[in-house]
Write a protein that holds these residues in place. Structure first.
Motif, PDB file in Angstrom:
ATOM      1  N   PHE A   1      47.411  28.828  31.695  1.00 15.41           N
ATOM      2  CA  PHE A   1      47.089  30.135  32.283  1.00 15.41           C
ATOM      3  C   PHE A   1      48.353  30.960  32.484  1.00 15.41           C
ATOM      4  CE2 PHE A   1      46.682  32.763  36.157  1.00 15.41           C
ATOM      5  CZ  PHE A   1      45.740  33.678  35.686  1.00 15.41           C
ATOM      6  N   ALA A   2      49.389  30.332  33.003  1.00 15.79           N
ATOM      7  CA  ALA A   2      50.647  31.048  33.235  1.00 15.79           C
ATOM      8  C   ALA A   2      51.248  31.545  31.927  1.00 15.79           C
ATOM      9  CB  ALA A   2      51.640  30.134  33.954  1.00 15.79           C
TER      10      ALA A   2
ATOM     11  N   VAL B   1      33.970  30.086  33.014  1.00 18.16           N
ATOM     12  CA  VAL B   1      35.301  29.965  33.605  1.00 18.16           C
ATOM     13  C   VAL B   1      36.353  30.534  32.657  1.00 18.16           C
ATOM     14  CG1 VAL B   1      37.060  28.347  34.424  1.00 18.16           C
ATOM     15  CG2 VAL B   1      34.657  27.980  34.997  1.00 18.16           C
ATOM     16  N   TYR B   2      36.180  30.295  31.377  1.00 20.34           N
ATOM     17  CA  TYR B   2      37.144  30.832  30.400  1.00 20.34           C
ATOM     18  C   TYR B   2      37.175  32.361  30.450  1.00 20.34           C
ATOM     19  CZ  TYR B   2      39.318  32.339  26.099  1.00 20.34           C
ATOM     20  OH  TYR B   2      40.132  32.984  25.202  1.00 20.34           O
ATOM     21  N   GLU B   3      35.997  32.962  30.556  1.00 18.17           N
ATOM     22  CA  GLU B   3      35.948  34.423  30.601  1.00 18.17           C
ATOM     23  C   GLU B   3      36.721  34.962  31.799  1.00 18.17           C
ATOM     24  OE1 GLU B   3      31.827  35.421  30.519  1.00 18.17           O
ATOM     25  OE2 GLU B   3      31.612  35.095  28.342  1.00 18.17           O
ATOM     26  N   GLY B   4      36.643  34.255  32.925  1.00 19.12           N
ATOM     27  CA  GLY B   4      37.376  34.682  34.107  1.00 19.12           C
ATOM     28  C   GLY B   4      38.877  34.566  33.906  1.00 19.12           C
ATOM     29  N   PHE B   5      39.321  33.460  33.337  1.00 16.36           N
ATOM     30  CA  PHE B   5      40.743  33.261  33.074  1.00 16.36           C
ATOM     31  C   PHE B   5      41.241  34.276  32.041  1.00 16.36           C
ATOM     32  CE2 PHE B   5      42.331  29.016  34.704  1.00 16.36           C
ATOM     33  CZ  PHE B   5      41.335  28.870  35.647  1.00 16.36           C
TER      34      PHE B   5
ATOM     35  N   GLY C   1      40.040  37.202  31.397  1.00 14.50           N
ATOM     36  CA  GLY C   1      40.102  38.539  31.984  1.00 14.50           C
ATOM     37  C   GLY C   1      41.366  38.732  32.808  1.00 14.50           C
ATOM     38  N   ALA C   2      41.741  37.714  33.566  1.00 12.54           N
ATOM     39  CA  ALA C   2      42.952  37.800  34.394  1.00 12.54           C
ATOM     40  C   ALA C   2      44.195  37.902  33.520  1.00 12.54           C
ATOM     41  CB  ALA C   2      43.045  36.581  35.301  1.00 12.54           C
ATOM     42  N   ILE C   3      44.209  37.148  32.430  1.00 19.18           N
ATOM     43  CA  ILE C   3      45.355  37.200  31.509  1.00 19.18           C
ATOM     44  C   ILE C   3      45.442  38.574  30.853  1.00 19.18           C
ATOM     45  CG2 ILE C   3      46.289  36.290  29.349  1.00 19.18           C
ATOM     46  CD1 ILE C   3      45.114  33.565  30.122  1.00 19.18           C
ATOM     47  N   SER C   4      44.284  39.109  30.467  1.00 15.93           N
ATOM     48  CA  SER C   4      44.260  40.424  29.808  1.00 15.93           C
ATOM     49  C   SER C   4      44.771  41.517  30.752  1.00 15.93           C
ATOM     50  CB  SER C   4      42.830  40.756  29.355  1.00 15.93           C
ATOM     51  OG  SER C   4      42.396  39.855  28.351  1.00 15.93           O
ATOM     52  N   GLU C   5      44.382  41.453  32.011  1.00 19.05           N
ATOM     53  CA  GLU C   5      44.860  42.444  32.991  1.00 19.05           C
ATOM     54  C   GLU C   5      46.372  42.350  33.146  1.00 19.05           C
ATOM     55  OE1 GLU C   5      42.875  42.214  36.706  1.00 19.05           O
ATOM     56  OE2 GLU C   5      40.865  42.479  35.867  1.00 19.05           O
ATOM     57  N   ARG C   6      46.864  41.138  33.191  1.00 21.16           N
ATOM     58  CA  ARG C   6      48.303  40.924  33.316  1.00 21.16           C
ATOM     59  C   ARG C   6      49.034  41.489  32.106  1.00 21.16           C
ATOM     60  NH1 ARG C   6      48.885  34.990  34.108  1.00 21.16           N
ATOM     61  NH2 ARG C   6      49.238  34.813  31.875  1.00 21.16           N
ATOM     62  N   GLU C   7      48.481  41.259  30.946  1.00 28.04           N
ATOM     63  CA  GLU C   7      49.105  41.742  29.718  1.00 28.04           C
ATOM     64  C   GLU C   7      49.051  43.262  29.631  1.00 28.04           C
ATOM     65  OE1 GLU C   7      48.169  37.906  26.799  1.00 28.04           O
ATOM     66  OE2 GLU C   7      46.769  39.606  26.852  1.00 28.04           O
TER      67      GLU C   7
ATOM     68  N   MET D   1      54.645  39.536  33.331  1.00 26.41           N
ATOM     69  CA  MET D   1      54.889  38.193  32.814  1.00 26.41           C
ATOM     70  C   MET D   1      54.895  37.207  33.978  1.00 26.41           C
ATOM     71  SD  MET D   1      58.246  36.625  30.859  1.00 26.41           S
ATOM     72  CE  MET D   1      58.058  37.759  29.493  1.00 26.41           C
ATOM     73  N   MET D   2      54.168  36.123  33.810  1.00 28.53           N
ATOM     74  CA  MET D   2      54.150  35.088  34.840  1.00 28.53           C
ATOM     75  C   MET D   2      54.982  33.899  34.383  1.00 28.53           C
ATOM     76  SD  MET D   2      50.912  32.879  36.393  1.00 28.53           S
ATOM     77  CE  MET D   2      50.308  34.197  37.448  1.00 28.53           C
TER      78      MET D   2
END
Length: 231
Positions: free
Chosen positions: A117-118, A133-137, A139-145, A150-151
């Motif tokens: 995830f990081a 659960v994958y869709e949630g992860f 979505g969070a990655i896409s928002e970060r990008e 960068m995490m």
């Protein structure tokens, strides 16, 4: 024997040795296994998943016959407790389940998922998580990008991992695990400035994750189907 023949023979012998070693570690199917009891997949799980790059995690399970399977349960959870009772119910429908081996696999899966995830490694996550659960992860990655963030995360280790709840509904078995781990996590903006966390401080994280798999499936892998943070 020519030099080319010697090289060919060398690699042939090496290939045989590697195959035997892998078979001893991973086991082999004889064609006589009971379909429901082949491993993990977690409910989605066990990287078991077959990731194309080998990042699969099988929550290990071992066939245990007769009363031995219940002995493993009694040594793991005190007889007479609700956990012992629920584990016995699970083993009754899935004789290959071993709580200690499952917990070892869950610890490995936890580290892989947190790290993926990081790093924004969707490929690994897709093989370890259920669709929801994958869709949630994702979505969070896409928002970060989208924010150019960068995490950076360093997995220090797991302090404690324990099975909290076990259930079997219809053909799905679920195991909920509480994990206490130590992480170093920091998020940086696109300008490189720290916006969250601390790149040098170790923090404690308490999570409750639920893994599941379809007992009828020949897939031995489990998948992460639910997550929550424990306050």
């Amino acid at each position: 024997m020519g030099s080319n023949d010697f090289v060919t023979l060398f690699f042939l012998v090496a290939a045989v040795l590697i195959f035997l070693q892998l078979r001893s570690v991973l086991g082999r199917r004889t064609g006589n296994e009971k379909p429901p009891f082949e491993p993990y997949g977690s409910r989605d799980a066990s990287q078991v998943p077959g990731t194309d790059d080998g990042k699969l995690v099988t929550l290990p399970r071992r066939d245990e016959g007769g009363d031995d399977r219940f002995s493993a349960i009694d040594s793991f959870a005190k007889p007479g407790t609700s956990l012992n009772s629920s584990l016995r119910d699970l083993v009754a429908v899935d004789p290959s389940f071993n709580p200690k081996e499952f917990l070892n696999g869950a610890r490995l899966a936890y580290e892989m998922i947190v790290t993926a995830f990081a790093e924004g490694d969707r490929k690994t996550l897709k093989n370890l998580l259920s669709r929801d659960v994958y869709e949630g992860f994702d979505g969070a990655i896409s928002e970060r990008e989208s924010r150019g963030e960068m995490m950076k995360s360093t997995f220090v280790g797991i302090e404690k991992a324990e099975i909290k709840q076990v259930s079997v509904k219809d053909s799905e078995e679920q195991v909920t695990v509480r994990v206490v781990c130590q992480l170093i996590t920091a998020t940086f903006g696109k300008d490189g400035k720290l916006i969250d966390g601390d790149p040098e401080a170790v923090s404690e994280v308490n999570d409750i994750w639920t893994f599941a798999r379809d007992i009828r499936s020949r897939d031995p892998n489990w998948k992460l189907v639910a997550t929550e943070s424990e306050q």
